[in-house]
Design a protein around this motif. Sequence first.
Motif, short mmCIF file in Angstrom:
data_model
loop_
_atom_site.label_atom_id
_atom_site.label_comp_id
_atom_site.label_asym_id
_atom_site.label_seq_id
_atom_site.Cartn_x
_atom_site.Cartn_y
_atom_site.Cartn_z
N UNK A 74 35.74 37.71 45.30
CA UNK A 74 35.99 38.97 45.97
C UNK A 74 34.70 39.77 45.87
N UNK A 75 33.96 39.80 46.95
CA UNK A 75 32.65 40.44 46.93
C UNK A 75 32.74 41.95 46.80
N UNK A 76 33.89 42.54 47.14
CA UNK A 76 34.06 43.97 46.95
C UNK A 76 34.23 44.33 45.48
N UNK A 77 34.59 43.36 44.66
CA UNK A 77 34.80 43.58 43.23
C UNK A 77 33.77 42.89 42.36
N UNK A 78 32.81 42.22 42.97
CA UNK A 78 31.81 41.46 42.23
C UNK A 78 32.47 40.51 41.23
N UNK A 79 33.49 39.82 41.71
CA UNK A 79 34.30 39.00 40.81
C UNK A 79 34.54 37.63 41.42
N UNK A 80 34.41 36.61 40.60
CA UNK A 80 34.80 35.26 40.94
C UNK A 80 36.04 34.88 40.14
N UNK A 81 36.85 34.00 40.69
CA UNK A 81 38.11 33.61 40.08
C UNK A 81 38.21 32.09 40.02
N UNK A 82 38.96 31.64 39.06
CA UNK A 82 39.36 30.25 39.00
C UNK A 82 40.85 30.21 38.73
N UNK A 83 41.61 29.89 39.76
CA UNK A 83 43.05 29.74 39.61
C UNK A 83 43.35 28.31 39.22
N UNK A 84 44.06 28.14 38.14
CA UNK A 84 44.35 26.83 37.60
C UNK A 84 45.85 26.64 37.54
N UNK A 85 46.33 25.63 38.24
CA UNK A 85 47.75 25.32 38.29
C UNK A 85 48.00 23.95 37.70
N UNK A 86 49.25 23.71 37.31
CA UNK A 86 49.66 22.43 36.75
C UNK A 86 48.70 21.98 35.66
N UNK A 87 48.47 22.87 34.72
CA UNK A 87 47.53 22.60 33.65
C UNK A 87 48.00 21.46 32.77
#
Length: 124
Positions: A74-87
């Motif tokens: 999200x470039x408006x928040x200067x944030x990168x994410x890593x969504x991890x499912x079925x860990x």
Amino acid sequence: QVHLAESGGGSVQAGGSLTLSCVVSGDGFSRRCMKWFRQAPGKEREGVAQISGGSSTYYDYADFAKGRFTISRDNTKNTAYLQMNRLKPEDTAMYYCATDEWCGTLANANFPYWGQGTQVNVSS
């Protein structure tokens, strides 16, 4: 200077989900490659996923991450994410985010800026 700060780690049962965040300070976030690495005790550091900067966005995922993990930004928040499912228990590791102007290959770890990491524990 660029500073990165990860958050969102924790303990989860196998099959559960977590979303990691990486907040970046400094200029030009939207132009930067963002990458997630992980390292488990006694194991080599490995690339998890990366997302390019600029207008032509592309993604790379490790084989173990495909179909389960999603990298986004999200470039408006200067944030990168890593969504991890079925860990899975083998996902247990310290997860780090890093940034550079260019991504290179997924295995490339020559990134000048790194966060402190956030621990992910997956129990069976």
